[in-house]
Design a protein around this motif. Structure first.
Motif, mmCIF file in Angstrom:
data_model
loop_
_atom_site.group_PDB
_atom_site.id
_atom_site.type_symbol
_atom_site.label_atom_id
_atom_site.label_comp_id
_atom_site.label_asym_id
_atom_site.label_seq_id
_atom_site.Cartn_x
_atom_site.Cartn_y
_atom_site.Cartn_z
ATOM 1 N N THR B 193 2.288 12.034 -7.126
ATOM 2 C CA THR B 193 0.879 11.818 -7.096
ATOM 3 C C THR B 193 0.214 13.235 -7.835
ATOM 4 O O THR B 193 1.004 13.924 -8.463
ATOM 5 C CB THR B 193 0.271 12.076 -5.789
ATOM 6 N N ASP B 194 -0.979 13.462 -7.914
ATOM 7 C CA ASP B 194 -1.605 14.466 -8.619
ATOM 8 C C ASP B 194 -1.824 15.790 -7.801
ATOM 9 O O ASP B 194 -2.569 16.717 -8.200
ATOM 10 C CB ASP B 194 -2.665 14.032 -9.178
ATOM 11 N N MET B 219 -2.884 8.827 1.890
ATOM 12 C CA MET B 219 -3.000 7.346 1.715
ATOM 13 C C MET B 219 -4.117 6.797 0.677
ATOM 14 O O MET B 219 -4.037 5.782 -0.037
ATOM 15 C CB MET B 219 -3.681 6.795 3.130
ATOM 16 N N GLU B 220 -4.998 7.751 0.368
ATOM 17 C CA GLU B 220 -5.903 7.666 -0.603
ATOM 18 C C GLU B 220 -5.495 7.404 -2.141
ATOM 19 O O GLU B 220 -5.856 7.131 -2.795
ATOM 20 C CB GLU B 220 -6.961 8.697 -0.597
ATOM 21 N N LYS B 221 -4.044 8.155 -2.067
ATOM 22 C CA LYS B 221 -3.665 8.248 -3.552
ATOM 23 C C LYS B 221 -2.733 6.849 -3.768
ATOM 24 O O LYS B 221 -2.062 6.968 -4.676
ATOM 25 C CB LYS B 221 -2.453 9.548 -3.662
ATOM 26 N N LYS B 222 -3.056 6.010 -2.900
ATOM 27 C CA LYS B 222 -2.334 4.637 -3.186
ATOM 28 C C LYS B 222 -0.794 4.600 -3.007
ATOM 29 O O LYS B 222 -0.281 5.484 -2.563
ATOM 30 C CB LYS B 222 -2.938 4.011 -4.502
ATOM 31 N N LYS B 226 1.253 6.340 -0.468
ATOM 32 C CA LYS B 226 1.737 5.448 0.611
ATOM 33 C C LYS B 226 3.038 5.604 1.053
ATOM 34 O O LYS B 226 3.530 5.531 2.085
ATOM 35 C CB LYS B 226 0.982 4.009 0.367
ATOM 36 N N ARG B 227 3.599 5.676 -0.003
ATOM 37 C CA ARG B 227 5.274 5.616 0.223
ATOM 38 C C ARG B 227 5.859 6.900 0.748
ATOM 39 O O ARG B 227 6.406 7.147 1.439
ATOM 40 C CB ARG B 227 5.940 5.401 -1.198
ATOM 41 N N ALA B 228 5.127 8.006 0.251
ATOM 42 C CA ALA B 228 5.436 9.356 1.109
ATOM 43 C C ALA B 228 5.070 9.337 2.566
ATOM 44 O O ALA B 228 5.950 9.844 3.099
ATOM 45 C CB ALA B 228 4.316 10.452 0.339
ATOM 46 N N VAL B 229 4.011 8.710 3.002
ATOM 47 C CA VAL B 229 3.576 8.475 4.385
ATOM 48 C C VAL B 229 4.587 7.869 5.005
ATOM 49 O O VAL B 229 5.073 8.018 6.177
ATOM 50 C CB VAL B 229 2.026 7.926 4.369
ATOM 51 N N GLN B 230 4.969 6.723 4.518
ATOM 52 C CA GLN B 230 6.023 5.829 4.962
ATOM 53 C C GLN B 230 7.401 6.555 5.206
ATOM 54 O O GLN B 230 7.916 6.557 6.396
ATOM 55 C CB GLN B 230 6.519 4.548 4.175
#
Lengths: 255, 689
Positions: B193-194, B219-222, B226-230
């Motif tokens: 992500t950025d 989650m906003e970073k799509k 999202k994969r990081a959160v998972q």
């Protein structure tokens, strides 16, 4: 041909249920009649008759038309086995697992025909153990108190169990709140969640750390404790969340 | 300046962070607010060689969890604003706990200076640290300071400059294999992500802890977010199952593990002399079961005594000075020329502002008392002693400090409620705070008490009016907490720092800070209102009626706009024992409480002047004692204590509470209560006397 058992020699679940009903009726009224069976099972007599014939063929009951039905010796043994299995499962679901009685009955009926003898044997032993072991009763009560109450949250279950498991037996394991001024102990566990728990952790109060109650506020609450090199005040309610092992005289005398 | 850098100053509460900040920036500071939230923002600058350094003093926090507004603000400044250098101030006597914050900050960036404050106390305790080894292990500069003595400050400045030029290197934070592996797995996704690289470890640990602030951000970073959160959820489950503990304890323990390791290698000798022994002995007496409450009451009473009795002397000097100035202007003024301007200056401005400035000694002494309480550490003891009481009335031990501050001024008191984590606790404290008799009301008591009561009762009358305010505040808090603001309470886990001798610099600084604000108010709002009141009380002039004797001439004040307003509201306040003059002055008290005094000053000066009475009225007090009974006097005190918080309070309540609803509730509610209480007091009193 010999791989497929002939229908006549197999005791199906439906037949087991009939056998069970007959057993119950005989136990109750010494005798079982077709109309009693029809009533008990809530079925038509047209479907009862063939089933009774089959049971008679299998040598489990004495059955002649329009007469009372009685169990043979083998029949009674088989019925007793099925019946005790049923009873056991109902108790498991209703009394041990705390399910509603009706659901417990329903699940017991669904399960009783499919368990192997060994499975039943192990369950029986397990429950005999629970009943005869001195802690067994407490264990079941704790399960009902923690897991059933906190069904939604596995974490709360863990917390609740820890509290129950730690507190009642060892008189030296108490909450911080129960210390007397001047007494100390080493922290075992911080209960609860969220902001209060995190604040307690941030203050350096965590497992293995020694904590001493210095004094209470003149009004009794909050408490004033010493943790490592700092002094911290917290309310009784928060102190309740900190479980510790009270220092014994041996600890205090140690250098 | 060829170069500018931004520095953030982080540290635990009581670590001496603000002292370090003051020592670094001197008088070049600015106090404001963080946008959106209601936490104080202190910024300042200093120059070193050819670099200008902008310093932000972050709110004191024990950790960077996201439970309190302070913690969220500190995170925002560290993680999102990305300062060039982060200075972590720690109390050298509580290294173990303090360094946990350092460990967290090492995850938010890599250019750090560790400032070991209170190094002298640690040395006295016998603690010896291997500073070079510590620097080697951490990979950034470590400086020892003694903030209140200004020791080590120039070294700290050098270190900040040095750190700003450091190569950006990967963090040397080691949190154990399990946690590091989990964090690496999460960072793998964050890296796509950025999000700035230096803050990756911090984002990873926050995702692992399931902090909604960061989960939402990722989650906003799509996709990769999202994969990081998972991944974080997966790692969390794995670690929790493995260790059988919940993740927040596990992570906190790993931080402590890092600190333990660090100290094992660098602590040459640990503290073996109990430097707190004296402090503990004092506590054993000052907060014990028997003496605790009496000592507390004595301390509070001593502060009021100091304010009242000692403050009387300089007050007289200032009074004399203003009276002399007025006379001097009157004497020197060319006869008959621009009389209106003369009247405006002498009767309007001098009388109005003088009436307020005269109470500066009281304000200074009160703030002196509060500053000493705060700097010695007794304030925390006071919270310990009072929490039970505060709690019983639905308040929080933390309400105590804002409420004590409210004795100085309601505005900083309301601002100080920002330290409270629970919204409902905070609103309750805010709404009842005007009942704490503020410094601006002190001039009113100073005027009214000696006017109506004999000297031997004055101190107890003052104590009494404060006590009534406190009791009412509690009762009202209880009422609010069980009706409009019912709900859960916030934790009360608070550190009790050892007693310290307050330093001149800090105490004087605090006094200047606060009395400066008071004078500023006198110079602006009160000046303007004084002038407005002069106009309202001077115009329109009554017509000359030639045929009637002087005694029957209509009074100029009665004829003026102010007089007419006063007359208009008189029926509403007459049952409280007030006449239209008090009515006029009470209206002025809404602008600012102390205006009540200047207003009465103006009213009486004008009245006297126009009646052309030869009788010398003397001071305002004599005039009041002449015109009103002590019963009216006390009824008036009650009304002024409870009614209508000042304009500025209404405005700040609106801002802090976030809606006009609360500000209006506070304003009208308190005024209604004041009317009922004054009414009951005056009517019952009239019957009995």
């Amino acid at each position: 041909m010999n791989a497929a058992p002939t229908p006549n020699t197999e005791l199906t679940s439906a037949l087991e249920d009939y056998l069970e009903t007959i057993f119950e009726l005989v136990k109750e009224r010494k005798v079982a009649r077709v109309k009693d069976i029809v009533k008990a099972r809530n079925v038509k007599s047209a479907s009862v008759i063939p089933a009774l014939r089959r049971l008679a063929d299998l040598g489990l009951i004495h059955y002649t038309k329009r007469e009372s039905i009685d169990l043979t010796e083998t029949g009674e043994a088989t019925a007793r086995r099925i019946y005790s299995r049923h009873k056991l499962l109902v108790r498991l679901f209703r009394d041990f697992l705390g399910m509603p009685a009706e659901l417990a009955l329903q699940d017991a009926c669904a399960m009783e025909h499919n368990l192997s003898d060994a499975g039943v044997d192990h369950l029986v032993r397990f429950f005999e153990f629970l009943q005869s072991c001195p802690d067994g009763h407490d264990f079941i009560e704790r399960f009902k108190g923690c897991a059933l109450v906190n069904a939604e949250s596995p974490q709360d279950i863990a917390t609740c169990c820890a509290k129950l498991a730690l507190s009642p037996n060892d008189p030296n394991i108490i909450s911080l709140r129960q210390l007397k001024p001047g007494q100390g102990g080493s922290v075992i566990r911080i209960q609860g969640t969220g902001a209060i728990r995190q604040r307690i952790l941030d203050m350096g109060i965590m497992p293995e750390v020694h904590i001493q109650l210095e004094r209470r506020s003149p009004a009794g609450d909050p408490l004033w404790v010493r943790v490592q090199n700092s002094q911290i005040s917290l309310r009784k309610k928060e102190a309740d969340m900190i479980l510790l092992r009270k220092d014994t005289p041996a600890d205090t005398n140690a250098p | 300046m060829s170069q500018e850098i931004r520095v953030a100053l982080a540290g635990n509460p009581n670590s001496g962070k603000t002292t370090i900040f003051n020592a670094l920036t001197g008088s070049r500071q600015h106090v404001g607010n963080y946008p959106g939230v209601t936490v104080e923002k202190r910024t300042g600058t200093f120059d070193i060689s050819d670099t200008r350094v902008h310093v932000t003093d972050l709110p004191g926090t024990y950790s960077l969890s996201s439970y309190s507004p302070e913690e969220v603000v500190a995170q925002r400044e560290l993680v999102d604003a990305i300062p060039d250098v982060m200075v972590v101030v720690v109390d050298s006597t509580t290294l173990k706990r303090s360094l946990v914050l350092l460990a967290q900050i090492m995850q938010t960036g890599d250019r750090i200076v560790l400032c070991l404050n209170m190094a002298d106390e640690a040395r006295t305790a016998g603690q010896k640290l291997d500073k070079p080894a510590l620097e080697t292990l951490l990979g950034f500069p470590v400086v020892e300071t003694v903030g209140h003595k200004g020791q080590g400050i120039s070294e700290l400045k050098d270190a900040i400059l040095k750190a700003s030029q450091l190569e950006r290197t990967p963090s040397r934070l080691v949190l154990g294999e399990r946690l590091d592996t989990a964090l690496a797995a999460i960072t793998f996704h964050i890296a796509k992500t950025d999000i700035p690289k230096a803050t990756h470890p911090w984002h990873a640990v926050k995702l692992l802890l399931d902090d909604p602030l960061y989960v939402d951000r990722l989650m906003e970073k799509k996709g990769p977010g999202k994969r990081a959160v998972q991944q974080a959820a997966l790692e969390r489950k794995k670690l929790e199952d493995l260790c059988g503990e919940d993740i927040s304890l596990f992570v906190t323990q790993r931080y402590y593990g890092f600190v333990d390791g660090l100290l094992r290698e660098t602590l040459l000798r640990s503290a073996h002399i109990d430097t707190r022994a004296l402090s503990d002995r004092i506590d054993a007496f000052v907060v014990n079961k028997v003496a605790g409450i009496p000592v507390f009451l004595l301390v509070m009473y001593a502060i009021f005594w100091l304010t009242f009795t000692v403050g009387e002397y300089p007050m007289e000097w200032i009074e004399d000075l203003f009276a002399w100035s007025g006379d001097a202007i009157n004497g020197a003024w060319p006869e008959g020329k621009l009389d209106v301007l003369r009247s405006l200056i002498v009767d309007g401005i001098l009388a109005g502002v003088g009436g307020v400035v005269v109470f500066l000694p009281n304000i200074i002494l009160l703030f002196l008392g509060l500053a000493v309480l705060e700097d010695t550490g007794y304030m925390a003891r006071a919270a310990f002693l009072t929490d039970r009481l505060m709690h019983r009335f639905g308040l929080h031990g933390r309400s105590f400090i804002p409420m004590i501050t409210g004795f100085g001024c309601t505005i900083p008191g309301i601002m100080a409620t920002r330290t409270m984590e629970n919204e409902k606790d905070r609103l309750t404290t805010m709404l009842v705070l005007p009942l704490m008799s503020c410094g601006a009301r002190l001039p009113i008591w100073m005027l009214l008490i000696p006017a109506f009561f004999p000297p031997e009762h004055r101190a107890s009358m003052l104590f009494g009016i404060y006590a009534i305010g406190i009791v009412l505040a509690f009762l009202l808090a209880l009422l609010l907490r069980s009706t409009l603001l019912r709900g859960e309470e916030a934790p009360f886990v608070m550190e009790l720092p050892p007693y310290r001798v307050p330093t001149m610099r800090s105490v004087v600084g605090r006094i200047i800070d606060r009395s400066g604000a008071y004078l500023k108010k006198a110079g602006t709002i009160i000046l303007a209102i004084s002038m407005l009141m002069w106009v309202l009380t001077s115009y329109p002039k009554p017509p000359e009626v030639v045929d009637v004797p002087a005694e029957q001439q209509p009074s100029a004040l009665e004829y003026s706009i102010a007089g007419r307003i006063g007359k208009f509201i008189e029926p509403a306040i007459a049952p409280l024992g007030f006449d239209w003059k008090i009515g006029v002055a009470t209206l002025g008290a809404f602008a600012a409480k102390e205006v009540f005094v200047s207003q009465l000053g103006v009213i009486y000066a004008m009245d006297d002047f126009d009646e052309d009475d030869d009788e010398d009225i003397g001071t305002l007090r004599d005039a009041l004692a002449r015109d009103y009974t002590p019963l009216v006097g006390f009824s008036l005190m009650l009304f002024l204590l409870i009614a209508t918080p000042c304009m500025a309070t209404v405005a700040i309540t609106r801002r802090e509470a976030g809606s006009w609803k609360w500000a209006f509730l506070q304003f009208f509610g308190l005024t209604a209560i004041a009317w009922v209480i004054s009414f009951a007091f005056f009517q019952i009193g009239s019957l009995l006397l």
